[in-house]
Design an enzyme around this catalytic site. Structure first.
Site, PDB file in Angstrom:
ATOM      1  N   ASN A   1       0.851  -1.182  -0.198  1.00 38.54           N
ATOM      2  CA  ASN A   1      -0.167  -0.123  -0.006  1.00 38.54           C
ATOM      3  C   ASN A   1       1.095   1.277  -0.079  1.00 38.54           C
ATOM      4  O   ASN A   1       2.046   0.991  -0.098  1.00 38.54           O
ATOM      5  CB  ASN A   1      -1.047  -0.040   1.002  1.00 38.54           C
ATOM      6  CG  ASN A   1      -0.262  -0.064   2.409  1.00 38.54           C
ATOM      7  OD1 ASN A   1       0.395   0.914   2.724  1.00 38.54           O
ATOM      8  ND2 ASN A   1      -0.321  -1.173   3.251  1.00 38.54           N
TER       9      ASN A   1
ATOM     10  N   ASP B   1      -4.140  -6.525   5.468  1.00 33.35           N
ATOM     11  CA  ASP B   1      -5.353  -7.371   5.967  1.00 33.35           C
ATOM     12  C   ASP B   1      -5.475  -8.545   4.995  1.00 33.35           C
ATOM     13  O   ASP B   1      -5.741  -9.490   5.814  1.00 33.35           O
ATOM     14  CB  ASP B   1      -6.310  -6.556   5.960  1.00 33.35           C
ATOM     15  CG  ASP B   1      -6.816  -5.410   6.845  1.00 33.35           C
ATOM     16  OD1 ASP B   1      -6.434  -6.088   7.963  1.00 33.35           O
ATOM     17  OD2 ASP B   1      -7.098  -4.466   6.616  1.00 33.35           O
TER      18      ASP B   1
ATOM     19  N   LYS C   1       8.362 -17.972 -10.167  1.00 33.08           N
ATOM     20  CA  LYS C   1       7.637 -16.834 -10.608  1.00 33.08           C
ATOM     21  C   LYS C   1       6.431 -17.330 -11.400  1.00 33.08           C
ATOM     22  O   LYS C   1       6.664 -18.222 -12.324  1.00 33.08           O
ATOM     23  CB  LYS C   1       8.721 -16.046 -11.574  1.00 33.08           C
ATOM     24  CG  LYS C   1       8.052 -14.695 -12.195  1.00 33.08           C
ATOM     25  CD  LYS C   1       9.064 -14.386 -13.086  1.00 33.08           C
ATOM     26  CE  LYS C   1       8.534 -13.032 -13.906  1.00 33.08           C
ATOM     27  NZ  LYS C   1       9.253 -12.631 -14.884  1.00 33.08           N
TER      28      LYS C   1
ATOM     29  N   PHE D   1      -4.459   3.706  14.780  1.00 29.49           N
ATOM     30  CA  PHE D   1      -4.734   4.522  14.009  1.00 29.49           C
ATOM     31  C   PHE D   1      -5.998   3.811  12.872  1.00 29.49           C
ATOM     32  O   PHE D   1      -6.148   3.050  12.839  1.00 29.49           O
ATOM     33  CB  PHE D   1      -3.546   5.031  12.899  1.00 29.49           C
ATOM     34  CG  PHE D   1      -2.798   6.051  13.332  1.00 29.49           C
ATOM     35  CD1 PHE D   1      -1.904   5.764  14.424  1.00 29.49           C
ATOM     36  CD2 PHE D   1      -2.725   7.199  12.362  1.00 29.49           C
ATOM     37  CE1 PHE D   1      -1.168   6.835  14.787  1.00 29.49           C
ATOM     38  CE2 PHE D   1      -1.859   8.082  12.871  1.00 29.49           C
ATOM     39  CZ  PHE D   1      -1.196   8.240  14.091  1.00 29.49           C
TER      40      PHE D   1
ATOM     41  N   LYS E   1     -13.650   0.973  15.664  1.00 30.91           N
ATOM     42  CA  LYS E   1     -12.281   0.337  15.928  1.00 30.91           C
ATOM     43  C   LYS E   1     -11.846   0.374  17.535  1.00 30.91           C
ATOM     44  O   LYS E   1     -11.175  -0.670  17.880  1.00 30.91           O
ATOM     45  CB  LYS E   1     -11.249   0.685  15.108  1.00 30.91           C
ATOM     46  CG  LYS E   1     -11.570   0.272  13.661  1.00 30.91           C
ATOM     47  CD  LYS E   1     -10.844   0.885  12.623  1.00 30.91           C
ATOM     48  CE  LYS E   1     -11.166   0.499  11.254  1.00 30.91           C
ATOM     49  NZ  LYS E   1     -10.344   1.150  10.065  1.00 30.91           N
TER      50      LYS E   1
ATOM     51  N   LYS F   1     -11.116  -3.415  19.148  1.00 32.96           N
ATOM     52  CA  LYS F   1      -9.606  -3.585  19.322  1.00 32.96           C
ATOM     53  C   LYS F   1      -9.322  -3.294  20.491  1.00 32.96           C
ATOM     54  O   LYS F   1      -8.193  -3.188  21.025  1.00 32.96           O
ATOM     55  CB  LYS F   1      -8.787  -3.037  18.276  1.00 32.96           C
ATOM     56  CG  LYS F   1      -9.426  -3.261  16.894  1.00 32.96           C
ATOM     57  CD  LYS F   1      -8.268  -2.857  15.870  1.00 32.96           C
ATOM     58  CE  LYS F   1      -8.689  -3.083  14.226  1.00 32.96           C
ATOM     59  NZ  LYS F   1      -7.870  -3.321  13.278  1.00 32.96           N
TER      60      LYS F   1
HETATM   61  O1  PMT Z   1       2.925   6.162   6.457  1.00 32.32           O
HETATM   62  P1  PMT Z   1       2.610   7.369   6.070  1.00 32.32           P
HETATM   63  O2  PMT Z   1       2.785   7.484   4.555  1.00 32.32           O
HETATM   64  O3  PMT Z   1       3.156   8.715   6.944  1.00 32.32           O
HETATM   65  O4  PMT Z   1       0.984   7.614   6.113  1.00 32.32           O
HETATM   66  C1  PMT Z   1       0.363   7.631   7.316  1.00 32.32           C
HETATM   67  C2  PMT Z   1      -0.815   6.432   7.464  1.00 32.32           C
HETATM   68  C3  PMT Z   1      -1.846   7.052   6.454  1.00 32.32           C
HETATM   69  C4  PMT Z   1      -0.355   5.078   6.982  1.00 32.32           C
HETATM   70  C5  PMT Z   1      -1.339   6.698   9.031  1.00 32.32           C
HETATM   71  O5  PMT Z   1      -1.781   7.726   9.223  1.00 32.32           O
HETATM   72  C6  PMT Z   1      -2.335   5.374   9.281  1.00 32.32           C
HETATM   73  O6  PMT Z   1      -3.545   5.992   9.078  1.00 32.32           O
HETATM   74  N1  PMT Z   1      -2.095   4.373   9.664  1.00 32.32           N
HETATM   75  C7  PMT Z   1      -3.139   3.103   9.944  1.00 32.32           C
HETATM   76  C8  PMT Z   1      -3.463   2.539   8.681  1.00 32.32           C
HETATM   77  C9  PMT Z   1      -4.209   1.507   8.661  1.00 32.32           C
HETATM   78  O7  PMT Z   1      -3.858   0.441   8.718  1.00 32.32           O
HETATM   79  O8  PMT Z   1      -5.573   1.734   9.127  1.00 32.32           O
HETATM   80  P2  PMT Z   1      -6.622   0.564   9.471  1.00 32.32           P
HETATM   81  O9  PMT Z   1      -7.702   1.412   9.530  1.00 32.32           O
HETATM   82  O10 PMT Z   1      -6.849  -0.334   8.306  1.00 32.32           O
HETATM   83  O11 PMT Z   1      -6.368  -0.270  10.792  1.00 32.32           O
HETATM   84  C10 PMT Z   1      -6.784   0.101  11.996  1.00 32.32           C
HETATM   85  C11 PMT Z   1      -5.613  -0.135  13.119  1.00 32.32           C
HETATM   86  O12 PMT Z   1      -5.466  -1.480  12.947  1.00 32.32           O
HETATM   87  C12 PMT Z   1      -4.352   0.321  12.500  1.00 32.32           C
HETATM   88  O13 PMT Z   1      -3.576   0.801  13.785  1.00 32.32           O
HETATM   89  C13 PMT Z   1      -3.494  -0.762  12.030  1.00 32.32           C
HETATM   90  O14 PMT Z   1      -2.100  -0.457  12.295  1.00 32.32           O
HETATM   91  C14 PMT Z   1      -3.855  -2.095  12.689  1.00 32.32           C
HETATM   92  N2  PMT Z   1      -3.950  -3.149  11.799  1.00 32.32           N
HETATM   93  C15 PMT Z   1      -4.579  -3.189  10.837  1.00 32.32           C
HETATM   94  C16 PMT Z   1      -4.561  -4.350   9.917  1.00 32.32           C
HETATM   95  C17 PMT Z   1      -4.059  -5.427  10.464  1.00 32.32           C
HETATM   96  N3  PMT Z   1      -4.129  -6.637   9.802  1.00 32.32           N
HETATM   97  N4  PMT Z   1      -3.458  -5.383  11.787  1.00 32.32           N
HETATM   98  C18 PMT Z   1      -3.311  -4.251  12.242  1.00 32.32           C
HETATM   99  O15 PMT Z   1      -2.638  -3.973  13.464  1.00 32.32           O
END
Ligand code: PMT
Length: 397
Positions: A209, A278, A288, A323, A337, A341
């Site tokens: 991503n 995810d 390959k 986040f 969330k 979580k």
């Molecule tokens: O890296 P940059 O370019 O500076 O950009 C910053 C950012 C946009 C990546 C950052 O600000 C941000 O939003 N990070 C979280 C991205 C994310 O995965 O969001 P989510 O809503 O899908 O996940 C929610 C939370 O679960 C996040 O804290 C994530 O780390 C966590 N997660 C998600 C999926 C997963 N399989 N495991 C996780 O731990």
């Protein structure tokens, strides 16, 4: 532009004087005002005009120059300085300060200032290891002056050994930590995740991503500057390792999971900023995948939600921050969330906004606490977002 902190940058006469230009630029980019004092020898290596152009301040070389504004310059700069940084520091300037000699603008300003002084020595390796220089350094260290260890390598004179000026980026980062006086996270162990994770398809391809890691690295740097011991688990990024932060590099979701779990129990605050994959391919192809024409079906299966796992393990003493990267219904989705979580806070960013979030130097976020309090912030630098996250946590504790 109003500068919050002032650095007096002393440049003494060594071949590495030109590298001090990068330090001026880097400090200015961080919003720091820089006043440059050059020794006469330094002005033979690089012109004062170059430093003047980069610092946007007049440069002082001769103590007896007519001042632009009437004030005793070495006293006014000595008072104004939050930090005196000497780059490069020659054996000569170190020797002068260690022995109380104040016979030019730089040595006089150092002598007349109460600000911390940080030397970045650079010189021929035989000079550097000379017991006289080493005794001067030790003497200065014993009375509170600080030094950045020179690097080793091939020196400008062709000799090989210790004496090279370290990377200007490193010098800048160390200077920034000295400028930061708020140490309210001292004693805290903070775990931060940053960047994307990859989900490999075959030896060539992977799903990823747009996360650059900038947000998570900024949080780690703020935590470090505020006195915390920081572990940063980083997915693949192009960013430099921050000085003074323990960085564990990972690639995939499961590598991030393991690195985070290894450090979780020891952490007081955990901030999961990484954009973790995810989904991953149901099976990884060891070879390959060849182009076969038509459509290639790729089945994806769900991977571990690392934050969910942390929420299950969290103790009452730990603070867990997630986040939320949302394209719609920002606050509602983020609040869901928090509950799902088991978080203390979530930092919600609307990824549809221009020039914020993924890849940008800026972000626009709302910090939501588990009891529903919301702090809506304007668009600001990612470093400032990091500051606000810790301000919120510290205030509410
Ligand atoms: O890296 P940059 O370019 O500076 O950009 C910053 C950012 C946009 C990546 C950052 O600000 C941000 O939003 N990070 C979280 C991205 C994310 O995965 O969001 P989510 O809503 O899908 O996940 C929610 C939370 O679960 C996040 O804290 C994530 O780390 C966590 N997660 C998600 C999926 C997963 N399989 N495991 C996780 O731990």
């Amino acid at each position: 532009m109003e500068f919050k902190r002032n650095v007096v940058l002393g440049v003494s006469g060594g071949i590495a004087a030109y590298k001090a230009l990068d330090v001026v630029s880097a400090l200015r980019k961080k919003g720091i005002n820089v006043d440059v004092i050059m020794t006469e020898h330094a002005a033979k290596f690089v012109t004062p005009l170059t430093f003047q152009s980069l610092s946007a301040n007049s440069v002082i070389v001769d103590m007896f120059d007519e001042p632009k504004v009437w004030e005793i310059q070495h006293i006014s700069l000595a008072k104004k300085a939050d930090l005196i940084l000497v780059v490069p520091a020659t054996a000569n300037i170190i020797g002068k300060v260690a022995n109380g000699i104040a016979d030019d603008m730089l040595s006089t300003t150092i002598m007349a200032s109460k600000a911390p002084v940080l030397f970045a020595p650079a010189m021929n390796t035989v000079m550097y290891v000379n017991p006289i220089v080493q005794q001067n350094i030790e003497r200065l260290k014993s009375i509170g002056y600080e030094f950045i260890e020179p690097a080793s390598g091939i020196l400008a004179c062709g000799d090989e050994g210790k004496g090279k000026l370290p990377d200007p980026k490193l010098i800048t980062e160390i200077a920034l930590t000295k400028l930061y006086t708020n140490k309210d996270l001292y004693g805290k162990r903070i775990l931060v995740t940053a960047g994307p994770t990859n989900a490999p398809i075959d030896p060539v391809r992977f799903i990823c991503n747009h996360s650059s890691g900038k947000m998570g690295y900024s949080i780690a740097e703020v935590a470090r500057d505020r006195g915390a011991e920081v572990v940063l688990v980083s997915g693949p990024t192009n960013l430099d390792i921050p000085y003074g932060v323990k960085v564990i590099r990972v690639n995939t979701n499961s590598e991030m999971l393991n690195a985070v779990l290894d450090n979780f129990d020891n952490s007081d605050i955990v901030i999961k900023c990484a954009a973790v994959a995810d989904y991953k391919p149901e099976s990884y192809s060891e070879i390959k995948i060849k182009k076969a024409g038509g459509i290639l079906d790729l089945r994806l299966i769900q991977d571990t939600d690392i934050l969910f796992e942390l929420g299950r393990r969290k103790t009452d003493k730990q603070i867990l921050v997630g986040f939320a990267a949302e394209s719609n219904d920002l606050i509602e989705n983020a609040k869901t969330k928090i509950v799902k979580k088991n978080l203390d806070y979530i930092v919600a960013n609307d990824i549809m906004l221009k020039d914020t979030g993924f890849g940008s130097d800026y972000n626009k976020v709302s910090i939501i606490s588990k009891d529903g309090e919301i702090v809506n912030l304007d668009k600001m630098s990612k470093r400032a977002v990091g500051e606000e996250i810790f301000n919120t946590i510290v205030k509410r504790r």
